[in-house]
Enzyme design. Structure first.
Site, mmCIF file in Angstrom:
data_model
loop_
_atom_site.group_PDB
_atom_site.id
_atom_site.type_symbol
_atom_site.label_atom_id
_atom_site.label_comp_id
_atom_site.label_asym_id
_atom_site.label_seq_id
_atom_site.Cartn_x
_atom_site.Cartn_y
_atom_site.Cartn_z
ATOM 1 N N HIS A 47 4.961 3.920 -3.277
ATOM 2 C CA HIS A 47 5.474 5.304 -3.568
ATOM 3 C C HIS A 47 6.096 6.038 -2.479
ATOM 4 O O HIS A 47 6.908 7.026 -2.688
ATOM 5 C CB HIS A 47 4.841 6.150 -4.692
ATOM 6 C CG HIS A 47 3.494 6.401 -4.295
ATOM 7 N ND1 HIS A 47 2.331 5.511 -4.403
ATOM 8 C CD2 HIS A 47 3.045 7.744 -3.818
ATOM 9 C CE1 HIS A 47 1.259 6.434 -3.849
ATOM 10 N NE2 HIS A 47 1.810 7.521 -3.502
ATOM 11 N N ASP A 66 -10.098 1.776 -4.558
ATOM 12 C CA ASP A 66 -9.866 3.183 -3.886
ATOM 13 C C ASP A 66 -10.130 4.228 -4.995
ATOM 14 O O ASP A 66 -9.919 5.623 -4.588
ATOM 15 C CB ASP A 66 -8.560 3.400 -2.891
ATOM 16 C CG ASP A 66 -7.319 2.752 -3.838
ATOM 17 O OD1 ASP A 66 -7.474 2.772 -5.275
ATOM 18 O OD2 ASP A 66 -6.277 3.258 -3.327
ATOM 19 N N ASP A 104 0.952 -1.197 0.082
ATOM 20 C CA ASP A 104 -0.014 0.000 -0.017
ATOM 21 C C ASP A 104 0.998 1.199 0.049
ATOM 22 O O ASP A 104 2.007 1.508 0.578
ATOM 23 C CB ASP A 104 -1.067 -0.091 1.173
ATOM 24 C CG ASP A 104 -1.764 1.205 1.253
ATOM 25 O OD1 ASP A 104 -2.677 1.525 0.440
ATOM 26 O OD2 ASP A 104 -1.544 1.933 2.145
#
Length: 1533
Positions: free
Chosen positions: A530, A628, A527
Site C-alpha cells: 500500500h 508480522d 511487502d
C-alpha cells in the site's frame, strides 16, 4: 463449467464501459459490448493485452476488431473480444468520435500454477501456504529438514521472507543488498548462490509438490546499505527534497533533547530519563514548547524577509515600474513565492502581484512611502499566518511525540523500552546522520553544505489513516514535519521519481533485484504494498512477468477501503490479497470472514456460460495468522489454534499460516529480534524436544488433516459455502459441491478465552445435518498432556509441549468419540436429516462430516442432471442415466416444441392475469409479495433473471419453492389441462418436476431454474423457427421485439374476431370450450398488457392495424395477418372500420383513422407477402352489408375484399354522416350529445379527408374529459377535427396504391361515383391522388413567412419550419401545434414532401419532441403542455384533471418508430454523410428501447412514459404498436 466455453461480457453503463476492473481466469473469452449511449457511434476499444505471439509492452495499445454476428440493423449483439491466455494486469480504454478516451479499466488474468513432475495444475483455491522467516532457517543445507515441517503439515506453498543480506537492525525487511544471497546461509568455507536456492525451489516443486514465493521490498533499503551511500540520490535527502529541511531541523533538535534527557540534564524540570507517568509526559510537552521550538524557529522557513521585500518594492515604485498583466491577469492579490531551497526567510514576493495590488495615489515620495507601508503591513500579516500554521504543526508534532512515548514506554502492549538513551532515543529518528556528534548549532551550519546534506536521508515508515495513493515524502506532505510517521529507523525510503529517467541507478538496481527473484521463485509477496508507488510496482511486476509469465503475486493491503484495494489489485495484477482470521474479535466474525472471502451460497443457481461480468472482491489468501502480527495464543488461548485453523481451512480461497503457529509457539516470532532457528522434522520427535518436531507436536497432526481437506474440497469443486453460527463459540461451515451434491460440514468449537479463566457451557446444542453422513472425515481435539511446561529455548523456536491433538480420520459415525448420538429425522419425501448430539466437542475441537444426499435423492438428482445435459454439458458431471425413462421424457423437448404453433407459444410463454382469468385461472401469486406478470414461463424467467446473477436465495420465489410444490405444480398443470402438443410439453415438465420434488428442498430453486431456463430457451428457438428469415437471422434486439408478436397475438376462451369466410383455406378451428360446437379460433392482436388484453377491450381497429405490419407481417405470420384483415373487413359499416371491435356486435364506429390504417395494412400485406395481391380476391363475410341492418350470419353476404375497399373509398368521397347507435351514457358515460354525431368526407377543394367536431376525437389522440370538478367532462382534449395530417398521409398512400393496382389490372375500379349538387359525378382516383399531391404542402407547410400566400393565419404561427398537425380545425390554433403526427405521413406518403422541408421539420421534432423512449405528444413550448399523465388526479385544473393531458405532452412510444423511419428515408435523399449520422442517431435512440426491453419484467415496451422517459404507472407496461413500430425501424435499417 468448461473454462474453454466460459465467456464473460463487459457492458457499459451510460457513456462508458463498466469502469470497475475484473479478475479473470485463463481460457476465458472476455467480450466488450456497447451500452445504450454508445450504440450507433464509431467506438474503438484499445487494449495493451498483446496480440498472439507478441511481447507485452504496457504502453503499446492495439484496437480490437468488432464482430457483429447478425449484420447491421442494430448494435445490440456487436462485440469485440479477447481470448485470455497470458497472466497479468492489462489495461483497456475506449473512445468514440473526437474523444480518444471516454472510459476504461483493467483486466487481471490469473496465473496457472503447476506442481509435480507431471506439471499438474494447482488451483488458486487449493493453496495452503506457510511463512518462514528466512533468517531462522540456518544454513542452506539444513533447509530441507526444516522446510519438511511444512510438507508434513500438508502445506503446498512456502513463503520465504527476503533471502538477501540484511541490514544492521537484522529486520527481515531491511535489506542491505538486494542482489546478493545472504552469506549467513553458507557454512564457513562454502558460498551458496541464487542458483543453489533455485535448485532447492525446483526440487520442492517437482518432488514435494510445493511452490515457493518470496518477498520483494521496493519501498526502502537498509540505512547501512553501501549502495545508498554511494548513490544518495536514490533516497529523499535534503538536496533533492529541500522541503524536508524544516523536518530535519526538528528531528535533530529532538535528538539533542534525547541526549540531554539521557544525561539527566532535564531532571530538574521534572523530566527524568525514565518516563513512567503522566507528569513526565506533560514535562516533555513543556520542554518542547519552552526550549526546543523557540530555539529552532521553524516558521522562518516559510516567511518573507519584510525589510528586503519592501525595499525592492520601493525601488520599483520610484522607477515607475508597471505590473506585467500577462502574469497577474489584472487581478489584485499579493502572491508569495515559496523558496524552493527552503532557507530561513527565503520566501519572496511576486512583485507583479504587489504592483497590481498596492498602487500609490501618485509618484510623490509621500504616496510611495504610504504604499510601502501597506505592503509592509500585509507581509507582516502573512508572516503571522505562517507562524500560526507552524504552531498547529508543532502541536501535532508534540502530540505524536508523546503518543509514541506512551506506546514505546508505558503501554502494556508496547515494547517497554525503559529509560531514554542514545540506543533507545525518546522517539525514532526520521533521518540518517552519518557524522560524529556535534552541537545543534554546528549541525545547522551543515544546511549550507550540499555535499553533506545529500547524506541526510529520510527513513521510511507508515502513516496511520493516510491516503495510500499519496507519497508522504513528496512536496505537499507535512508528515515528517508533524511527526506523523511511524518510523522504521533501520531503513531509508527510496525515491523513484516519475520514471527511470528520474533516478536511473535505483530503477536499474531494483530491476536486477526483481529479475533475480522472478527467475528463482514461483511468485512474490509485495511487502508494504500500500505504500509502494503504483507506477514502480507496475513496472517491476512487468519485469517479473517477462521472466516468469505465471507469476503468483500476493500482497497485504492496509488501505481500509475495498475500493482502494481494488485499484492496487487491478493495476498490479495481484493474484491474492492476504486476509487474516486474527482480525476477527469473536467466532461469529471469523465465520463471516469465511463467507466473505470465497465461494457461492449452497444451492446457488447455475450461471450461463456467457454472462455479464459481475463486480467481485479480490481473491483472498486467508491466513489464521500472519508472520508480522501478534501471536493468537497471547490474545486468545492455545486451545483456539486448532478450531480457528479449522474455520480458515473451510474457506473457499487460498489459506495458510506462519511457521510456529502449528507448534503452539506462545509468543510473536519477531521479524527484527528473533535469531534462533526453527526445529527440524523428525517423525519420532519427543514432545519435549526443542530442536525437532513431529506429528505429535502442537496441532501439526490436526493441521495436516485440515490442509488435506482444504485441498480436496477445492480440487473437487466444493465451491459453495454456508456458515452457521451455532452458538457464541461454535461455528459450523458447510462446503458443498454443486455437481455431485456431496457436502463436508465442519463444526468448530472455538476457544477465544482461556478455559482456565473462562466458563464455557457444558451443554452443546444438537446439530441438524440434512443428508446422509457417510463418514467422519476427521475429528480432532486439543488436549493437555504431561510433557512439561513451556520454557523458551535459547537456540530453537520451540512451542508449548503441554498440548497436542487427539485425532481420528475417516471413521464411521458410530466410532466417533465426539458424537454422542446420531438419529435420523425425515422431513417428508425429499428431506433426510440427521440430528447429531455431541459429548466431547470441547473448546479447541473440530469435527468434519462427509455428507451425501439420501441415496434415493442422490439418484434422482443424477437423473435430473442427465436429462438437463441435453441442454448444456455443464450438467454432465454427477449425471446418472435413467434406467426407466418415463414416456413423457422419451422424446427430446425440442421435438415436442416443434409441434407448437405461435398461438400455443402465447400460452406457454405469456398470458397476463386477465387473459388467464378468462380460462378460469390466473397468474401465480406469492403470499406477501406480488403476482407474476405472466402465467407463462416469461413471468418466472423475468423474476429469476434478477435472482440468478446475485444468487438471491432469500427471495420470496425461492422461499416459496423450498416450502412446497405449489409453484412447480402450477407450471406443469396449466399446460397439461390444454390439449395436444401443449399438454405434451406440460407432461414433459411434470415428469422433470417429479424428480425435482424428491430432492432436498434447498436444491429445488436452482434445479427449478435450470429446468425452466432449458424449457424457455428451447421454446425461443422453436418460436424463431416459425418466423421470417428477418427474425431468424436478426439480432437479439430484433428477436426480443418479435417476441412481442407472441406476447400480443393469442386465442382466448371467447373468439375476439368475427368469423371469416368458410371458403378461406387454412383457417384454424376448434371445439368451443363453452358450447362444444366447432368454431373458428383465429389469433387476435391485443392492444396492450395488462389493460387491453381480454374481453371486448382486447381488440381495437386502430391499434391492430398500426401494429400489424411490425408484429405479424415482418415476423412472417402472413395467414394470421390475412385473417385479421378479413375479419375486420367484414365489420365495415358507414365506410368505416370500428375502433373498439367488441367481436363486431358491440363495435363502435367513432374513429376516422382506423379504416385508413386498415387500408394501409392491406397495401403492406399485398406488397410484403409473396402472392400478396391474392388477398384482394379473398371473400369477405359481411356482418353489416348495409348501414342499418342487423348483424348477418357468417356466409350470408359475401363479397371480395376489393369491393369492400371500394366501398370504403366511395363512402368517403360521398361523405359520411351518422349518429352512433345507442348514443348516450350506455356506450359512453362522458361524451356530450353532439359528440355522438360522426362526420367524415373528402374536401373537394383539397382532396383531404376531413371530419369530426369539437365534441369528439376521431384520431389516436382520443382523450375525452372525465372531470366534473374541473369542468372538462365531455370535452375532448385533442379533437383534431378538420383534416388530421396522418389521415391525409394514409389516404394519399391508399389512393396512390389503388391507382397503381388498377394500372396493373389488380383492382377493378379507377374511381367512384358520388352524388354532388343533385347529380352523379365520377371522381377518378388518379385525379384524387394528384389533388392530394398538389394540395399537401400548400395546406400543411408552416413557412413562417408572413407573406406566404398559403398561410391563412400567420398570427397563429409560433413554430416555423414544421408541418401542421391538422388543416381546418374548428379551433384554428390547434392546426399549428407541433406534434409528431406528420412523421407518419412522411413514412406512408413521402412523395408529398419536399426533401429539404421535410428534413427541417424532422430536426425541429428531434429537438423539441424526441424523448429517451417516446415522442412528446405536444410541443413543450405550448401553453397547455404537461408531460406527466395522472389519470387518478381530480382537481380544478381543466388541462390536467383525470388525465386530460393524455396526449398533451406525455411521451408515446409508437410515434418514435415513424419519426426514425422518416429520418432514415429523407437522410438517404441527402447523401452518405447525412445518412451515416442518421443511422448513428437511430441506433442510439433504439439502444434505450433495447435496454428497457431487456430489463422489463413484461419483456415489452410501454404505451407511454412521462416526461424525459420517467415511468408512468397508468401506462400499459407493454403495448403492441410500441413494439411493432420499433421493429419496423430495424427492418428499414
Amino acid at each position: 463449467m468448461s473454462k474453454k466455453t466460459n465467456k464473460q461480457t463487459k457492458k457499459n453503463k451510460k457513456n462508458s464501459f463498466f469502469l470497475f476492473s475484473s479478475i479473470l481466469k485463463k481460457c476465458f473469452e472476455l467480450q466488450f459490448r456497447l451500452g445504450p449511449s454508445l450504440q450507433g457511434k464509431n467506438v474503438s476499444v484499445h487494449t495493451n493485452y498483446p496480440d498472439e505471439g507478441r511481447r507485452f509492452e504496457r504502453n503499446t495499445f492495439r484496437v480490437l476488431p468488432w464482430n457483429n454476428p447478425t449484420g447491421k440493423e442494430d448494435d445490440s449483439d456487436k462485440f469485440c473480444c479477447l481470448d485470455l491466455k497470458i497472466a497479468g494486469s492489462y489495461q483497456y480504454y475506449f473512445g468514440h468520435g473526437n474523444m480518444k478516451r471516454s472510459g476504461g479499466g483493467y483486466i487481471v488474468v490469473d496465473p496457472v500454477l503447476r506442481i509435480g513432475a507431471d506439471d499438474q495444475i494447482l488451483p488458486l483455491d487449493c493453496i495452503t501456504i506457510q511463512t518462514y522467516l528466512s533468517k531462522c532457517l540456518g544454513h542452506l543445507d539444513d533447509w530441507p529438514d526444516r522446510l519438511r515441517v511444512a510438507k508434513e503439515s500438508g502445506y503446498n506453498m512456502i513463503h520465504f521472507t527476503p533471502l538477501q543480506t540484511l541490514g544492521e537492525s537484522r529486520s527481515c525487511y531491511s535489506l542491505a543488498d538486494q542482489l546478493t544471497f545472504s552469506p549467513e546461509f553458507s557454512r564457513e568455507g562454502q558460498s551458496y548462490s541464487w542458483a543453489d536456492v533455485g535448485g532447492l525451489v525446483e526440487k520442492l516443486k517437482r518432488e514435494w509438490n510445493m511452490l515457493c514465493i518470496t518477498d520483494v521490498v521496493y519501498n526502502h533499503t537498509a540505512a547501512n546499505s553501501q549502495w545508498i551511500k554511494e548513490h544518495p540520490e536514490c533516497g529523499y535527502n535534503l538536496v533533492n527534497s529541500p522541503h524536508l529541511r524544516p523536518a530535519w531541523v526538528l528531528d535533530r533538535a529532538i535528538w539533542h533533547l534525547t541526549t540531554r534527557m539521557a544525561d539527566g540534564r532535564y531532571s530538574a524540570k521534572g523530566l527524568p530519563a525514565n518516563v513512567t507517568n503522566d507528569d513526565h509526559l506533560n514535562a516533555i510537552r513543556s520542554v518542547l514548547w519552552q526550549d526546543v521550538y523557540p530555539q529552532i524557529r521553524l516558521w522562518e522557513f516559510f516567511q518573507v524577509k519584510v525589510d528586503n521585500a519592501v525595499e525592492q518594492f520601493r525601488n520599483l515604485l520610484i522607477n515607475a515600474t508597471k505590473p506585467d498583466h500577462n502574469k497577474t491577469g489584472g487581478k489584485k492579490g499579493l502572491r508569495i513565492i515559496q523558496d524552493r531551497s527552503y532557507r530561513r526567510y527565503g520566501n519572496t514576493v511576486d512583485m507583479d502581484s504587489a504592483l497590481e495590488t498596492f498602487v500609490p495615489h501618485s509618484s510623490s515620495p509621500q504616496h510611495i512611502e504610504e504604499c510601502c507601508g501597506w505592503l509592509r503591513q500585509r507581509l507582516n500579516e502573512l508572516n503571522g499566518e505562517q507562524y500560526h500554521i507552524m504552531h498547529q504543526h508543532q502541536e501535532q508534532a508534540a502530540n505524536c511525540i508523546v503518543g509514541n512515548v506512551v506506546y514505546e514506554r508505558l503501554a502494556d502492549h508496547g515494547p517497554k523500552l525503559g529509560p531514554v538513551s542514545r540506543e533507545h532515543p525518546l522517539v525514532t529518528r526520521y533521518f540518517t546522520f552519518p557524522y560524529q556528534d556535534m552541537s545543534l548549532e554546528q549541525e545547522m551550519l551543515l544546511l549550507d553544505q550540499p555535499d553533506k546534506l545529500q547524506h541526510f536521508l529520510a527513513h521510511n515508515g507508515w502513516v496511520m489513516g493516510d491516503d495510500p495513493l499519496r507519497n508522504f515524502a513528496e512536496p505537499g506532505s507535512n508528515v515528517y514535519l508533524r511527526r506523523e510517521l511511524i518510523c522504521w529507523g533501520d531503513s531509508v525510503k527510496l525515491r523513484y521519481g516519475n520514471g527511470p529517467e528520474d533516478c536511473p541507478y535505483l530503477w536499474a538496481h531494483m530491476q536486477k533485484y526483481t529479475e533475480i527473484t522472478a527467475k528463482y521463485f514461483n511468485g512474490v509477496r509485495l511487502d508494504n504494498c500500500h505504500s509502494t508507488p503504483l507506477h514502480v510496482a507496475e513496472f517491476m511486476l512487468d519485469v517479473a512477468r517477462a521472466v516468469c509469465p505465471n507469476l503468483y503475486v500476493a500482497a497485504e493491503l492496509f488501505t481500509g477501503s475495498e475500493e482502494l484495494d481494488n485499484i492496487f489489485v487491478t493495476k498490479l495484477g495481484i493474484t491474492s490479497l492476504i486476509r487474516e482470521a486474527m482480525s476477527a474479535g469473536d467466532s461469529h466474525e471469523e465465520g463471516r470472514l469465511v463467507y466473505r472471502y470465497g465461494g457461492e451460497p449452497v444451492g446457488a443457481f447455475f450461471q450461463p456460460s456467457l454472462r455479464p461480468l459481475m463486480p467481485s472482491i479480490a481473491h483472498a489468501m486467508f491466513l489464521d495468522v500472519t508472520h508480522d502480527n501478534e501471536c493468537p495464543i497471547q490474545l486468545r488461548s492455545a486451545l483456539d489454534s486448532l478450531p480457528s485453523s479449522g474455520i480458515v481451512s473451510m474457506a473457499s480461497c487460498a489459506t495458510g499460516s506462519t511457521r510456529g503457529y502449528d507448534e503452539l509457539v506462545p509468543h510473536q516470532i519477531s521479524v527484527v529480534k528473533e535469531e534462533r532457528v526453527y526445529p527440524k522434522w523428525n517423525p519420532a520427535a519427543s514432545p519435549s524436544s526443542a530442536g525437532e518436531v513431529g506429528s505429535q507436536t502442537g496441532i501439526i497432526a490436526g493441521k495436516l488433516a485440515l490442509n488435506r481437506l482444504h485441498q480436496e474440497l477445492s480440487a473437487q469443486g466444493f465451491i459453495q459455502v454456508y456458515v452457521d453460527q451455532v452458538d457464541a463459540d461454535i461455528v459450523a461451515i458447510t462446503r458443498h459441491c454443486p455437481s455431485t451434491h456431496q457436502s463436508v460440514v465442519a463444526v468448530c468449537r472455538t476457544a477465544f478465552w482461556n478455559p482456565k479463566t473462562h466458563q464455557y457451557h457444558s451443554n452443546v446444542p444438537p446439530m441438524f445435518i440434512p443428508g446422509k453422513i457417510e463418514e467422519v472425515v476427521l475429528e480432532a481435539r486439543t488436549v493437555e498432556r504431561h510433557a512439561g511446561n513451556y520454557k523458551k529455548n535459547g537456540n530453537y523456536i520451540n512451542g508449548m509441549p503441554e498440548f497436542t491433538v487427539e485425532i481420528k480420520e475417516h471413521i464411521p459415525l458410530q466410532e466417533s468419540s465426539v458424537v454422542k448420538q446420531a438419529g435420523v429425522i425425515s422431513k417428508g419425501r425429499s428431506e433426510y436429516v440427521q440430528e447429531i448430539t455431541f459429548q466431547k466437542l470441547t473448546p479447541g475441537s473440530v469435527i468434519a462430516f462427509r455428507v451425501s444426499l439420501d441415496p434415493k435423492a442422490q439418484q434422482l438428482v443424477g437423473v435430473l442432471r442427465y436429462y438437463l445435459s441435453q441442454f448444456s454439458p455443464k450438467y454432465r458431471r454427477g449425471s446418472v442415466a435413467d434406467p426407466n425413462t418415463p414416456p413423457a421424457l422419451q422424446k427430446p423437448l425440442a421435438q415436442l416444441m416443434s409441434k407448437l404453433t405461435l398461438g400455443d407459444m402465447n400460452i406457454l410463454l405469456f398470458r397476463c392475469d386477465a387473459e388467464e382469468q378468462e380460462d378460469g385461472g390466473g397468474c401465480y401469486s406469492f403470499p406477501g409479495w406480488e403476482n407474476l406478470k405472466y402465467a407463462g414461463l416469461q413471468g418466472l424467467i423475468s423474476v429469476l433473471a434478477d435472482i440468478r446473477p446475485n444468487n438471491d436465495l432469500g427471495h420470496p420465489l425461492c422461499a416459496n419453492l423450498r416450502q412446497g410444490d405449489w409453484l412447480i405444480d402450477y407450471v406443469a398443470n396449466r399446460l397439461i389441462h390444454r390439449e395436444g402438443p401443449l399438454a405434451e410439453v406440460g407432461q414433459w415438465l411434470a415428469a422433470m418436476f417429479d424428480y425435482l420434488k424428491h430432492i432436498p428442498r434447498y436444491l429445488i430453486p436452482c434445479y427449478f431454474d435450470a429446468i425452466l431456463v432449458a424449457t424457455y430457451t428451447t421454446a425461443l428457438d422453436a418460436t424463431s423457427k416459425l418466423m421470417s428469415s428477418f427474425i431468424q437471422n436478426g439480432s437479439t434486439f430484433v428477436r426480443l421485439l418479435a417476441l412481442g408478436s407472441v406476447q400480443m397475438c393469442g386465442v382466448g376462451r371467447f373468439p375476439a374476431l368475427p368469423p371469416v369466410s368458410m371458403k378461406i383455406d387454412d383457417v384454424p378451428y376448434r371445439l368451443s370450450p363453452i358450447s362444444g360446437q366447432k368454431e373458428q379460433c383465429c389469433v387476435s392482436l391485443a392492444a396492450g398488457l395488462p389493460h387491453f388484453s381480454s374481453g371486448i377491450f382486447r381488440c381495437w381497429g386502430r391499434d391492430t392495424f398500426i401494429a400489424l405490419r411490425g408484429l405479424m407481417l415482418l415476423t412472417g405470420r402472413h395467414s394470421e395477418a390475412r385473417n385479421i384483415i378479413l375479419a375486420f373487413a367484414g365489420t365495415l359499416r358507414h365506410g368505416l372500420i370500428p375502433n373498439l371491435l367488441g367481436e363486431g356486435r358491440c363495435a363502435r364506429y367513432n374513429c376516422r383513422d382506423a379504416v385508413w390504417w386498415w387500408l394501409q395494412c392491406i397495401q403492406d400485406y399485398a406488397t410484403h407477402v409473396p402472392e400478396g395481391h391474392d388477398i384482394l380476391h379473398c371473400p369477405v363475410t359481411r356482418m353489416y352489408p348495409t348501414d342499418d341492418c342487423e348483424p348477418c350470419k357468417p356466409g350470408e353476404v359475401e363479397q371480395p375484399l376489393y369491393d369492400v375497399i371500394q366501398e370504403a373509398l366511395q363512402r368517403h368521397l360521398q361523405g359520411i354522416s351518422f349518429r352512433e347507435r345507442n348514443a348516450g351514457p350506455k356506450i359512453d358515460m362522458n361524451m356530450r350529445d353532439e359528440g355522438f354525431n360522426v362526420f367524415a368526407k373528402v374536401d373537394p377543394a383539397t382532396g383531404f379527408v376531413s371530419g369530426g367536431n369539437r365534441f369528439n376525437c376521431g384520431t389516436w389522440m382520443d382523450k375525452m374529459g372525465e372531470s366534473d370538478r374541473a369542468r372538462n367532462k365531455g370535452m375532448p382534449a385533442t379533437p383534431r377535427d378538420g383534416a388530421a395530417v396522418e389521415i391525409v398521409g394514409l389516404s394519399k398512400s391508399t389512393v396512390r396504391w389503388v391507382v397503381e393496382l388498377h394500372k396493373k389490372g389488380l383492382f377493378p375500379y379507377d374511381g367512384a361515383k358520388v352524388h354532388r349538387d343533385g347529380k352523379d359525378v365520377f371522381i377518378s382516383y388518379t385525379q384524387w391522388n394528384d389533388q392530394l399531391q398538389h394540395s399537401f404542402e400548400a395546406g400543411f407547410w408552416v413557412s413562417g413567412d408572413p407573406k406566404d400566400p398559403n398561410e391563412k393565419h400567420p398570427d397563429l404561427v409560433h413554430k416555423k419550419g414544421i408541418y401542421k398537425d391538422s388543416y381546418g380545425a374548428s379551433s384554428p390554433w390547434c392546426d399549428y401545434q407541433l406534434r409528431p403526427n406528420f412523421t407518419i405521413a412522411m413514412v406512408v406518403a413521402p412523395e408529398m414532401f419536399t426533401v429539404e422541408r421535410a428534413w427541417r421539420a424532422l430536426e425541429v421534432a428531434e429537438k423539441k419532441l424526441l424523448g429517451p423512449l417516446g415522442m412528446k405528444t405536444l410541443d413543450p413550448d405550448d401553453m397547455v403542455y404537461c408531460g406527466v399523465y395522472d389519470n387518478a388526479l381530480d382537481n380544478d385544473n381543466y388541462n390536467l384533471a383525470r388525465g386530460f393531458n393524455y396526449h398533451q405532452g406525455p411521451e408515446w412510444l409508437w410515434p418514435v418508430g415513424y419519426f426514425l423511419r422518416a429520418k432514415l428515408y429523407f437522410a438517404r435523399k441527402l447523401g452518405v454523410e447525412v445518412y451515416t449520422k442518421t443511422v448513428t442517431l437511430v441506433k442510439n435512440v433504439l439502444s434505450q428501447h433495447y435496454t428497457h426491453l431487456e430489463r422489463s419484467p413484461w419483456k415489452g415496451l410501454p404505451e407511454l412514459t412521462n416526461e424525459n422517459g420517467q415511468h408512468c404507472p397508468f401506462s400499459c407496461e407493454t403495448q403492441a404498436w410500441s413494439l411493432a413500430t420499433v421493429l419496423e425501424v430495424l427492418h428499414d435499417l
